[in-house]
Scaffold this active site. Structure first.
Site, mmCIF file in Angstrom:
data_model
loop_
_atom_site.group_PDB
_atom_site.id
_atom_site.type_symbol
_atom_site.label_atom_id
_atom_site.label_comp_id
_atom_site.label_asym_id
_atom_site.label_seq_id
_atom_site.Cartn_x
_atom_site.Cartn_y
_atom_site.Cartn_z
ATOM 1 N N GLY A 130 0.825 -1.210 0.000
ATOM 2 C CA GLY A 130 0.000 0.000 0.000
ATOM 3 C C GLY A 130 0.853 1.251 0.000
ATOM 4 O O GLY A 130 0.555 2.235 0.682
ATOM 5 N N ARG A 157 -2.043 6.730 2.440
ATOM 6 C CA ARG A 157 -1.635 7.735 3.421
ATOM 7 C C ARG A 157 -0.537 7.206 4.341
ATOM 8 O O ARG A 157 0.453 7.882 4.603
ATOM 9 C CB ARG A 157 -2.854 8.188 4.240
ATOM 10 C CG ARG A 157 -3.785 9.128 3.497
ATOM 11 C CD ARG A 157 -4.969 9.544 4.368
ATOM 12 N NE ARG A 157 -5.831 8.396 4.660
ATOM 13 C CZ ARG A 157 -6.790 7.958 3.847
ATOM 14 N NH1 ARG A 157 -7.000 8.577 2.696
ATOM 15 N NH2 ARG A 157 -7.544 6.930 4.182
ATOM 16 N N MET A 158 -0.715 6.000 4.828
ATOM 17 C CA MET A 158 0.285 5.421 5.726
ATOM 18 C C MET A 158 1.489 4.913 4.948
ATOM 19 O O MET A 158 2.638 5.054 5.394
ATOM 20 C CB MET A 158 -0.349 4.286 6.526
ATOM 21 C CG MET A 158 0.509 3.784 7.673
ATOM 22 S SD MET A 158 0.747 5.051 8.932
ATOM 23 C CE MET A 158 2.244 4.432 9.702
ATOM 24 N N GLY A 177 0.188 -3.833 10.552
ATOM 25 C CA GLY A 177 -0.488 -2.731 11.233
ATOM 26 C C GLY A 177 -1.930 -2.600 10.799
ATOM 27 O O GLY A 177 -2.640 -1.700 11.244
ATOM 28 N N HIS A 226 -10.731 9.592 14.796
ATOM 29 C CA HIS A 226 -9.847 9.471 13.639
ATOM 30 C C HIS A 226 -10.394 10.296 12.473
ATOM 31 O O HIS A 226 -11.523 10.796 12.524
ATOM 32 C CB HIS A 226 -9.695 8.011 13.206
ATOM 33 C CG HIS A 226 -8.767 7.223 14.071
ATOM 34 N ND1 HIS A 226 -9.172 6.648 15.248
ATOM 35 C CD2 HIS A 226 -7.439 6.920 13.942
ATOM 36 C CE1 HIS A 226 -8.147 6.021 15.813
ATOM 37 N NE2 HIS A 226 -7.086 6.175 15.036
ATOM 38 N N HIS A 227 -9.606 10.364 11.423
ATOM 39 C CA HIS A 227 -9.954 11.100 10.216
ATOM 40 C C HIS A 227 -11.171 10.490 9.520
ATOM 41 O O HIS A 227 -11.547 9.339 9.777
ATOM 42 C CB HIS A 227 -8.758 11.116 9.255
ATOM 43 C CG HIS A 227 -8.219 9.747 8.977
ATOM 44 N ND1 HIS A 227 -8.702 8.945 7.964
ATOM 45 C CD2 HIS A 227 -7.248 9.021 9.602
ATOM 46 C CE1 HIS A 227 -8.056 7.802 7.958
ATOM 47 N NE2 HIS A 227 -7.165 7.813 8.943
ATOM 48 N N LYS A 285 -11.154 6.779 7.736
ATOM 49 C CA LYS A 285 -10.957 5.486 8.416
ATOM 50 C C LYS A 285 -12.216 4.642 8.275
ATOM 51 O O LYS A 285 -13.324 5.113 8.514
ATOM 52 C CB LYS A 285 -10.602 5.693 9.888
ATOM 53 C CG LYS A 285 -10.231 4.391 10.596
ATOM 54 C CD LYS A 285 -9.588 4.655 11.950
ATOM 55 C CE LYS A 285 -9.242 3.361 12.677
ATOM 56 N NZ LYS A 285 -8.290 2.528 11.913
ATOM 57 N N THR A 332 -6.819 0.319 18.044
ATOM 58 C CA THR A 332 -6.188 0.794 19.275
ATOM 59 C C THR A 332 -7.196 0.877 20.412
ATOM 60 O O THR A 332 -6.909 0.472 21.543
ATOM 61 C CB THR A 332 -5.535 2.167 19.035
ATOM 62 O OG1 THR A 332 -4.555 2.047 18.001
ATOM 63 C CG2 THR A 332 -4.879 2.694 20.300
#
Length: 269
Positions: free
Chosen positions: A10, A14-15, A99, A156-157, A160, A167
């Site tokens: 990916g 973003r990540m 993650g 979160h944004h 998501k 978390t």
């Protein structure tokens, strides 16, 4: 020392973009590959184009070719592609840092099985601060014990796709475990209408999705006369990316399933 060869799944997300930068920043790692899905407009572009880097690594959809030249894959994508990448990592004997959140029980079982053959760090959050927060929550829950209402609030944004966040769920698992409870039995996800009095044995979850919030998490312990709030706020995705790269270096040469608590040595205390 030979640099650890890290591939990013990916890579144009973003990540993923921040992970490319984090690998570039670490003195002991080198970017060995960058993956995107077939049909992505980023295929063929330099993996660092979005963050102003020239890595010399073109974004590809050829998983086999990328893993053939890598020591470890970092994957912050979605459950379905992550599980496909996981199987390839087992076949190629490549370690994987996961993650991705939102796995069902079958997906989690597949990760546990794969860890018998390769090294995996699977964590809801790779931030050092968040993992210290988990450690603190275990202590707080054990000391306060019964008599406190427990609520977890996360934000979160707008992009998501899973809720509550991985978390937040991990915070709930830590607290429930410290209290001898099963989160699946005591979690309450949102409230609406006439709910009646609060069940003191429950752990409540509230979710916010707005703007560009990177990640805010609060665990609230409330009783008559006082409240204890444990909060972590992330201001940049780099905190997660740097932690993931740290985990990749740590798991090199290992087989088995680990989390970020293992990487930080918190499970040995």
């Amino acid at each position: 020392m030979t640099p650890l060869k890290i591939a990013i799944a990916g890579a144009n997300g973003r990540m993923g973009r921040v992970l490319v930068e984090a690998v570039n920043n670490h003195p002991d790692t080198v970017l060995s590959g960058a993956l995107e899905h077939s049909g992505s407009e980023a295929l063929g572009l330099d993996a660092g184009y979005a963050v102003g880097l020239k890595t010399g690594i073109a974004i590809s959809d050829d998983v086999d070719a990328v893993l053939a030249q890598s020591d470890v894959l970092i994957d912050f994508t979605r459950p379905e592609p992550t599980l496909k990448h996981l199987q390839k990592c087992v076949e190629k004997q490549v370690n994987i840092i996961i993650g991705t959140t939102g796995f069902d029980d079958a997906g989690k079982a597949a990760i546990h099985t794969a860890a018998e053959q390769t090294g995996i760090v699977f964590a809801a959050n790779f931030s050092v601060g968040v993992n210290l927060t988990f450690h603190i929550l275990d202590t707080v829950a054990r000391v306060l014990n019964e008599g406190y209402d427990i609520e977890i609030i996360e934000g979160h944004h707008r992009h998501k796709v899973d809720a509550p966040s991985g978390t937040a769920l991990r915070m709930g698992e830590v607290i429930a475990g410290a209290l001898g409870r099963d989160l699946k039995q005591c979690a309450v996800y949102g409230r609406e209408g006439h709910t009646g009095p609060r069940d003191p044995s429950t752990i409540g979850f509230a979710t916010v999705r707005a703007g560009d919030i990177v990640g805010d998490h609060t665990a609230l312990f409330a009783t008559d006369g006082e409240r204890v709030e444990i909060t972590h706020k992330a201001g940049s995705r780099m905190t997660f990316a740097a932690g993931a790269v740290r985990a990749a270096v740590w798991v090199n040469g290992k087989t088995g399933l680990y989390d970020m608590q293992d990487v930080l040595g918190l499970n040995n205390r």
